[in-house]
Structure formats: structure tokens, C-alpha cells
Design an enzyme around this catalytic site. Structure first.
Site, PDB file in Angstrom:
ATOM      1  N   SER A   1       0.871  -1.177   0.000  1.00 17.21           N
ATOM      2  CA  SER A   1       0.000   0.000   0.000  1.00 17.21           C
ATOM      3  C   SER A   1       0.905   1.223   0.000  1.00 17.21           C
ATOM      4  O   SER A   1       1.636   1.443   0.969  1.00 17.21           O
ATOM      5  CB  SER A   1      -0.922   0.015   1.221  1.00 17.21           C
ATOM      6  OG  SER A   1      -1.683   1.208   1.265  1.00 17.21           O
ATOM      7  N   ARG A   2       0.867   1.993  -1.072  1.00 16.16           N
ATOM      8  CA  ARG A   2       1.816   3.086  -1.234  1.00 16.16           C
ATOM      9  C   ARG A   2       1.352   4.376  -0.562  1.00 16.16           C
ATOM     10  O   ARG A   2       2.096   5.344  -0.534  1.00 16.16           O
ATOM     11  CB  ARG A   2       2.065   3.350  -2.724  1.00 16.16           C
ATOM     12  CG  ARG A   2       2.574   2.140  -3.470  1.00 16.16           C
ATOM     13  CD  ARG A   2       2.938   2.467  -4.914  1.00 16.16           C
ATOM     14  NE  ARG A   2       3.285   1.256  -5.642  1.00 16.16           N
ATOM     15  CZ  ARG A   2       2.453   0.562  -6.398  1.00 16.16           C
ATOM     16  NH1 ARG A   2       1.209   0.992  -6.528  1.00 16.16           N
ATOM     17  NH2 ARG A   2       2.836  -0.526  -7.024  1.00 16.16           N
ATOM     18  N   VAL A   3       0.131   4.396  -0.066  1.00 17.47           N
ATOM     19  CA  VAL A   3      -0.411   5.620   0.519  1.00 17.47           C
ATOM     20  C   VAL A   3      -0.827   5.414   1.960  1.00 17.47           C
ATOM     21  O   VAL A   3      -0.504   6.202   2.844  1.00 17.47           O
ATOM     22  CB  VAL A   3      -1.628   6.125  -0.300  1.00 17.47           C
ATOM     23  CG1 VAL A   3      -2.264   7.332   0.379  1.00 17.47           C
ATOM     24  CG2 VAL A   3      -1.201   6.482  -1.707  1.00 17.47           C
TER      25      VAL A   3
END
Length: 512
Positions: free
Chosen positions: A367-369
Site C-alpha cells: 500500500s503506497r499511501v
């Protein structure tokens, strides 16, 4: 001879009046097209030179459709129903685009992409009708994703936390639990302020019924909208379904609220787009998909965002689902969607077959955010969890052929087995933030290392009631403040240790 400003204005007004006097007021000519060919859910129309892309069209037989492809002399029209259309019919443009109803009246309802009811609760009193296609918010209109979206799934909230306004892809082979993760996320919003929209694209009626029944039994269906375009509906409706779902969600986002859209699934949507494009004789590319298949999904998922404070601060979170074949993430559609979204939750058929549910592959998922939005209590307790679990999986693989292990390696493997047991979670049973934190605390501090592995399920089953009785105030503070101060941590740890003691067999029981 000089002319004053007043005289110049009078001359201009007289000239304008003279021009207006020559204008003949009459309705514009009615443009009429003719169907050249029809079949398989599409029609080719000649004429209507001023018709724009996406415009609605009405056929002489009563059928409707929208312009999907514009050639030099033909318009490719996608039909919205299976009404018979024959060559030679007259066609008229309706002067608008495809719209869908929006508003609170849709909550708790089952509708098709055009907002027509599929349940037995009568017509829908919409606030208004919005276009299903809409430009995504620009950079200036967006804000940073700062609020967490709790799914109630320990593994996701601890390792791959989601934020409101994020786009997280759920991807894996068929029958690996993709829809189950999305449905649990919907169910967990029963006590939140998030409106949920579930969009079914080409899904079997029995599958959609299971989702609706699960939300009705475990969640709050009155805060959900179900948009259904089954495999028996026209391809045009299946193509429109995700866009209609986003339009319904954007109404709540634009009011300053929060919405979650689950699209199940975009692989079928891509196949529908390929079908329509091939029927319209559009050039095909990789895997026979048209060149714009990336664009149609990008313009859809870009509509997920958190709006700036000046626009109300509303959020729209997207959980698109995609299917792989034999775990191949390098196929055309999976790679497209992975590059569009802010992360992916990858499900493994191997883990699913071994009984590890949710069967999330922690090595391929990211999950990049959401990590920036994760609740501080979970960020603190899960800081080393992913690394510990990954090391355990590697050790377990290499020690299968070893008969003797040193005590340190054996202890690491036993701890890893308890991580895996705790992260296993039943479907339709999302946990609150406080109960997630309690189980992660037990793992983080090694409180379960002395508990037999076969007692872990009993521990997870009894822990919520045990903590509600002994640490109710601590749980309430965690839910409210999303942090864990040292005194509350000591109380929570002591309560967990007491429960573990009741589940740990005595020496006499162990020898017996």
C-alpha cells in the site's frame, strides 16, 4: 468631424438591430440518422454528423444507446438494452449523455447502471441525474490522503493500511477470496461515516445475492448502494456500471462526505470493452485488447480522491478487483491496473489451499499511501510485524529438510507460527481498531509464544469479551484517540496475560 462616444454607441445599436431584424427565428433542423447494421448489442449508424462521443441516441423502435466510436462516415453505437434494432431504422440524437440518478434515495437499493430499480421497493426519487462520465479532480482540487479507512481485517490494517481517497487493487486467481476482502471492508463501515457502493460487473446472480445477504446480515445495508449489471444484461450496461457507481459515490464526496466504491471486477469490464471494440472493428493490440483499455480504467480510477478543504474535504476510495490466471501478474490487464492504482493486495491460491485466510501474499502486496494514514497504535504495534513474518516464511521453507534446529531458530519459527495463526481471520467478522490493537500487542510482546498453537483460536475467540469486561475504558480510549499510552498498554498487557494463563495447560495436564 469627430464622433462622441454616445453617437458611436447609437450607431452600433442601430447596426445590431438591423442584423437582428434579418434573423429568421425557427427551430433548428432535426438531424436524423439511419441504422446501417445492427446486432450483438451494437449498431452502426450513418448520418448525425454533429453527434459527439458518448451522446445518447434513440432508435425508431424505442431502443436507446450511446455513441461509442466515431468513424468518418459511421457512428458505432452501444445499445443499452436487448431491444430489437433493425437496419433501415431512423435514429435521433437526444442532445445529452448517459446519466444516472444520485442522492440519498439510492441508499439501501439495488439498481442497474441507469438507476432503474432491481428490487421491489418502487421508484427512486433522485436528487438529480448526473453524467456517468466525469473528469477526475485536478491536482489543485485534491488534498493529501490523511484519514485511515479501517477494513476490520487485521492483516490489511496492520501491514497494508488503506487511506480514504486511495485506490487499492485487490487481485488474485478466481476463488481466492478477493470479493470476501472487499465485502468485509464494506461490513466494517457499519459504524463509520463511509457510504459504500458495490458494483457488480458480469457477476453471477448467485454471487451478487451472497454479497447482498452478507451485508444485510452483518453490516448496514441502508448505507450501501448495489449497482448490478449481470452477465445476462446488455454489454453496454456492463460497460457503464463502474462509471455509474463512481457517479453515485461522487455525489456524497462532493457533499463533504466519504464514499467507498468496490468494482467487482475490472477484468470482466476489460473483456466487455474488448468485445465491443472488436465488434466495432476497432484496431486490437496486445491480447486483442484495444489500445485505449488503459485509458478507460485510468480515467475511471483517477476519480477516486480526497478533495481539498475548499471543496469540502470529501473522499472517494476505490477498491477495484481484478482476476489473474495461474497467478500471472504480468498479464496485460493486471499490469495496467497495478500501474494505475496506489498499491495492490495480492491473493495466493497456494495460501488459500493451505487454509490461510485471507490468503494475502505479503511479499507481493503493498500500500503506497495508506501507511501514512495508519492509526498510530497500529503503526507502533505492527512496526516489525511484516519483517518478522517474512523471515519466518523463509526460515520455514529452508528448515523443512532439517531435523535439528538451534533454540534461537526454533523460537523464531514458533513465534512466526503464532503470527500466522493470529492473522488468520474468519469471513464476515471484521474487528474494531481496539481489538486489532490487542491482538497485535499480544504478538508484539511475545505473550502468545508460550501458548500451545492449538489454543490460539480459543484465545482469539475469548479475547473480545474478556477485554470488554476487564479493560472497557482502555478499549474506548483506543477507539477515540487511536493511540496507546504506557499505562493503558500495561493494563491491556496484564489482561491478555491473565487470559493466556487460563488457556495454558498446567504441567500435569501437559504431561497427561
Amino acid at each position: 468631424m469627430t464622433i462622441t462616444l454616445r453617437e458611436s454607441l447609437d450607431l452600433w445599436l442601430k447596426a445590431a438591430e438591423a442584423r437582428l431584424a434579418d434573423v429568421v427565428l425557427a427551430p433548428p433542423p432535426d438531424q436524423i440518422g439511419v441504422v446501417e447494421q445492427a446486432g450483438d448489442g451494437i449498431a452502426f449508424v450513418r448520418g448525425l454528423p454533429d453527434l459527439p462521443l458518448g451522446a445518447l441516441m434513440r432508435f425508431e423502435s424505442g431502443a436507446s444507446g450511446f455513441a461509442h466510436a466515431l468513424d468518418e462516415d459511421l457512428i458505432g453505437c452501444v445499445l443499452l438494452d436487448f431491444d430489437p434494432v433493425k437496419a433501415g431504422e431512423q435514429v435521433r440524437g437526444l442532445g445529452g449523455v448517459v446519466t444516472t440518478p444520485v442522492g440519498e434515495a439510492l441508499l439501501g437499493r439495488i439498481v442497474d447502471p441507469l438507476g432503474r430499480p432491481l428490487d421491489e421497493h418502487g421508484p427512486i426519487a433522485a436528487v438529480r441525474y448526473d453524467p456517468v462520465e466525469r473528469a477526475a479532480p485536478g491536482i489543485i482540487e485534491r488534498d493529501l490522503v490523511t484519514q485511515p479507512l479501517q477494513t476490520g481485517i487485521k492483516l490489511v490494517d496492520a501491514l497494508f493500511a488503506l487511506g480514504r481517497g486511495q485506490r487499492e487493487l485487490i487481485i488474485g486467481d478466481r476463488e481466492t477470496g478477493k470479493t470476501a476482502i472487499a465485502v468485509d471492508a464494506i461490513i466494517n463501515q457499519r459504524n463509520s461515516d463511509v457510504i459504500c457502493i458495490y458494483v457488480a460487473v458480469g457477476q453471477k446472480s448467485s454471487t451478487v445475492r451472497q454479497v447482498i445477504d452478507a451485508v444485510a446480515a452483518h453490516g448496514d445495508p441502508q448505507r450501501c448502494i448495489f449497482v448490478v449489471a449481470g452477465p445476462s444484461t446488455a454489454p453496454g450496461l456492463q460497460w457503464l456500471a463502474p462509471y455509474a457507481g463512481f457517479a453515485m459515490a461522487e455525489y456524497f464526496r462532493d457533499q463533504g462526505g466519504h464514499a467507498l466504491v468496490v468494482v467487482d471486477d475490472l477484468s470482466k469490464h476489460a473483456a466487455t470493452h474488448r468485445e465491443l471494440s472488436l465488434l466495432m472493428r476497432q484496431p486490437s493490440g496486445r491480447e486483442a485488447y484495444p489500445g485505449d483499455v488503459f485509458h478507460i480504467h485510468a480515467r475511471l480510477l483517477e476519480r477516486a480522491a480526497k478533495l481539498s478543504a475548499a471543496l469540502g474535504g470529501g473522499t472517494l476510495t476505490a477498491l477495484p478487483i481484478a482476476q489473474t490466471e495461474a497467478g500471472n501478474l504480468s498479464a496485460y490487464i493486471p499490469t495496467n491496473l497495478i500501474s494505475i492504482t496506489d498499491g495492490q493486495i495480492v491473493l495466493s491460491a497456494k495460501l488459500f489451499g493451505e487454509g490461510q485466510k485471507p490468503a494475502v501474499d505479503i511479499g507481493l502486496s503493498v500500500s503506497r499511501v495508506g501507511g501514512k494514514t495508519q492509526a498510530p497504535v497500529l503503526r507502533e504495534l505492527a512496526e516489525t510485524l511484516r519483517l518478522d513474518y517474512a523471515q519466518f516464511l523463509e526460515l520455514e521453507l529452508f528448515t523443512r529438510f532439517s531435523t535439528t534446529l538451534d533454540p534461537r531458530t526454533q523460537a523464531q519459527i514458533e513465534h512466526g507460527r503464532r503470527i500466522r495463526a493470529v492473522l488468520t481471520q474468519a469471513q464476515y467478522a471484521p474487528l474494531s481498531l481496539a481489538h486489532e490493537a490487542a491482538e497485535l500487542l499480544a504478538l508484539h510482546d511475545g505473550l502468545l509464544d508460550g501458548l500451545p498453537l492449538d489454543r490460539i483460536e480459543a484465545f482469539k475467540h475469548q479475547l473480545p469479551a474478556w477485554l470488554e469486561q476487564s479493560c472497557k475504558g482502555v478499549l474506548d480510549r483506543i477507539e477515540a484517540e487511536r493511540t496507546l499510552d504506557p499505562s493503558d498498554r500495561d493494563r491491556l498487557r496484564a489482561a491478555i496475560e491473565d487470559l493466556v494463563k487460563t488457556l495454558t495447560p498446567s504441567a500435569s495436564q501437559a504431561s497427561a
